[in-house]
Design a protein around this motif. Structure first.
Motif, PDB file in Angstrom:
ATOM      1  N   VAL A   5       0.856  -1.181   0.000  1.00  0.00           N
ATOM      2  CA  VAL A   5       0.000   0.000   0.000  1.00  0.00           C
ATOM      3  C   VAL A   5       0.897   1.237   0.000  1.00  0.00           C
ATOM      4  O   VAL A   5       1.980   1.225   0.591  1.00  0.00           O
ATOM      5  CB  VAL A   5      -0.968   0.005   1.213  1.00  0.00           C
ATOM      6  N   ASP A   6       0.451   2.273  -0.700  1.00  0.00           N
ATOM      7  CA  ASP A   6       1.142   3.563  -0.705  1.00  0.00           C
ATOM      8  C   ASP A   6       0.361   4.524   0.179  1.00  0.00           C
ATOM      9  O   ASP A   6      -0.853   4.672   0.011  1.00  0.00           O
ATOM     10  CB  ASP A   6       1.224   4.132  -2.128  1.00  0.00           C
ATOM     11  N   ILE A   7       1.054   5.152   1.104  1.00  0.00           N
ATOM     12  CA  ILE A   7       0.412   6.084   2.034  1.00  0.00           C
ATOM     13  C   ILE A   7       1.200   7.384   2.048  1.00  0.00           C
ATOM     14  O   ILE A   7       2.432   7.370   2.009  1.00  0.00           O
ATOM     15  CB  ILE A   7       0.371   5.499   3.462  1.00  0.00           C
ATOM     16  N   GLN A   8       0.472   8.488   2.112  1.00  0.00           N
ATOM     17  CA  GLN A   8       1.109   9.793   2.266  1.00  0.00           C
ATOM     18  C   GLN A   8       0.782  10.354   3.643  1.00  0.00           C
ATOM     19  O   GLN A   8      -0.318  10.144   4.159  1.00  0.00           O
ATOM     20  CB  GLN A   8       0.599  10.773   1.200  1.00  0.00           C
ATOM     21  N   CYS A  26      -1.099 -12.993   1.117  1.00  0.00           N
ATOM     22  CA  CYS A  26       0.221 -12.353   1.049  1.00  0.00           C
ATOM     23  C   CYS A  26       1.161 -12.987   2.072  1.00  0.00           C
ATOM     24  O   CYS A  26       0.778 -13.194   3.223  1.00  0.00           O
ATOM     25  CB  CYS A  26       0.107 -10.859   1.353  1.00  0.00           C
ATOM     26  N   LYS A  27       2.383 -13.269   1.644  1.00  0.00           N
ATOM     27  CA  LYS A  27       3.401 -13.756   2.587  1.00  0.00           C
ATOM     28  C   LYS A  27       4.023 -12.577   3.335  1.00  0.00           C
ATOM     29  O   LYS A  27       4.291 -12.646   4.526  1.00  0.00           O
ATOM     30  CB  LYS A  27       4.489 -14.532   1.844  1.00  0.00           C
ATOM     31  N   THR A  28       4.268 -11.503   2.581  1.00  0.00           N
ATOM     32  CA  THR A  28       4.769 -10.272   3.185  1.00  0.00           C
ATOM     33  C   THR A  28       3.889  -9.126   2.711  1.00  0.00           C
ATOM     34  O   THR A  28       3.178  -9.247   1.700  1.00  0.00           O
ATOM     35  CB  THR A  28       6.234  -9.979   2.787  1.00  0.00           C
ATOM     36  N   PHE A  29       3.940  -8.022   3.445  1.00  0.00           N
ATOM     37  CA  PHE A  29       3.170  -6.834   3.089  1.00  0.00           C
ATOM     38  C   PHE A  29       4.090  -5.628   3.226  1.00  0.00           C
ATOM     39  O   PHE A  29       4.844  -5.524   4.194  1.00  0.00           O
ATOM     40  CB  PHE A  29       1.954  -6.685   4.006  1.00  0.00           C
ATOM     41  N   THR A  30       4.032  -4.737   2.239  1.00  0.00           N
ATOM     42  CA  THR A  30       4.909  -3.568   2.216  1.00  0.00           C
ATOM     43  C   THR A  30       4.095  -2.283   2.290  1.00  0.00           C
ATOM     44  O   THR A  30       3.092  -2.139   1.585  1.00  0.00           O
ATOM     45  CB  THR A  30       5.765  -3.560   0.932  1.00  0.00           C
ATOM     46  N   VAL A  31       4.540  -1.375   3.140  1.00  0.00           N
ATOM     47  CA  VAL A  31       3.951  -0.042   3.239  1.00  0.00           C
ATOM     48  C   VAL A  31       4.973   0.953   2.706  1.00  0.00           C
ATOM     49  O   VAL A  31       6.118   0.990   3.174  1.00  0.00           O
ATOM     50  CB  VAL A  31       3.585   0.295   4.695  1.00  0.00           C
ATOM     51  N   ASN A  32       4.557   1.720   1.704  1.00  0.00           N
ATOM     52  CA  ASN A  32       5.401   2.761   1.105  1.00  0.00           C
ATOM     53  C   ASN A  32       4.879   4.115   1.573  1.00  0.00           C
ATOM     54  O   ASN A  32       3.803   4.543   1.167  1.00  0.00           O
ATOM     55  CB  ASN A  32       5.344   2.676  -0.421  1.00  0.00           C
ATOM     56  N   LEU A  33       5.650   4.758   2.433  1.00  0.00           N
ATOM     57  CA  LEU A  33       5.243   6.037   3.009  1.00  0.00           C
ATOM     58  C   LEU A  33       5.955   7.176   2.296  1.00  0.00           C
ATOM     59  O   LEU A  33       7.165   7.110   2.067  1.00  0.00           O
ATOM     60  CB  LEU A  33       5.604   6.063   4.502  1.00  0.00           C
ATOM     61  N   SER A  34       5.204   8.216   1.956  1.00  0.00           N
ATOM     62  CA  SER A  34       5.819   9.408   1.366  1.00  0.00           C
ATOM     63  C   SER A  34       5.244  10.657   2.032  1.00  0.00           C
ATOM     64  O   SER A  34       4.172  10.617   2.643  1.00  0.00           O
ATOM     65  CB  SER A  34       5.592   9.453  -0.149  1.00  0.00           C
ATOM     66  N   HIS A  35       5.985  11.746   1.916  1.00  0.00           N
ATOM     67  CA  HIS A  35       5.613  13.020   2.557  1.00  0.00           C
ATOM     68  C   HIS A  35       5.571  14.097   1.471  1.00  0.00           C
ATOM     69  O   HIS A  35       6.604  14.632   1.072  1.00  0.00           O
ATOM     70  CB  HIS A  35       6.659  13.374   3.616  1.00  0.00           C
ATOM     71  N   PRO A  36       4.358  14.433   0.968  1.00  0.00           N
ATOM     72  CA  PRO A  36       4.242  15.412  -0.111  1.00  0.00           C
ATOM     73  C   PRO A  36       4.305  16.862   0.376  1.00  0.00           C
ATOM     74  O   PRO A  36       4.272  17.788  -0.427  1.00  0.00           O
ATOM     75  CB  PRO A  36       2.859  15.114  -0.692  1.00  0.00           C
ATOM     76  N   GLY A  37       4.403  17.058   1.675  1.00  0.00           N
ATOM     77  CA  GLY A  37       4.356  18.410   2.225  1.00  0.00           C
ATOM     78  C   GLY A  37       5.656  19.172   2.040  1.00  0.00           C
ATOM     79  O   GLY A  37       6.586  18.717   1.370  1.00  0.00           O
TER      80      GLY A  37
END
Length: 128
Positions: A5-8, A26-37
């Motif tokens: 999942v992509d989260i800002q 899912c065997k693994t789960f990835t969180v992609n965090l970004s900061h658009p501020g």
């Protein structure tokens, strides 16, 4: 299965989602965090931390004491299932965890452990 999942996390102290569903295929789960501020991490830094709902407040409290250099997560905190580092404007970080650490039917919380942020920056993670 969608195993990421992509989260800002923005300057308004908001995550772009307040609910994440993890497919049990899912065997693994990835969180992609970004900061658009536009604000730096020492002012408006965000991370993504996963715990059980019951453990959230204790992890937040201990994280505050740990400080920015430790990403507001206590060293070796076994209550933390996964976490990213603290990021600021224009930065990104990702974390991948084993789905086997989750149990169906248990209540999980994700949140930002930067001091004062978890009241607004939080959500639920569900294994389905």
């Amino acid at each position: 299965a969608e195993c990421s999942v992509d989260i800002q996390g923005n300057d308004q102290m908001q995550f772009s989602t307040n609910a994440i569903t993890v497919d049990k295929a899912c065997k693994t789960f990835t969180v992609n965090l970004s900061h658009p501020g536009s604000l730096p991490k020492n002012v408006m830094g965000h991370n993504w931390v996963l715990t059980t709902a019951a453990d959230m407040q204790g992890v937040v409290t201990d994280g505050m004491a740990a400080g920015l250099d430790k990403n507001y997560v206590k060293d070796g905190d076994t209550r933390v299932i996964a976490h990213t580092k603290i990021i600021g404007s224009g930065e990104k970080d990702s974390v991948t965890f084993d789905v086997s650490k989750l149990k169906a039917g248990d209540a999980y919380a994700f949140f930002c452990s930067f001091p004062g942020h978890s009241a607004m920056m939080k959500g639920t993670l569900t294994l389905k």
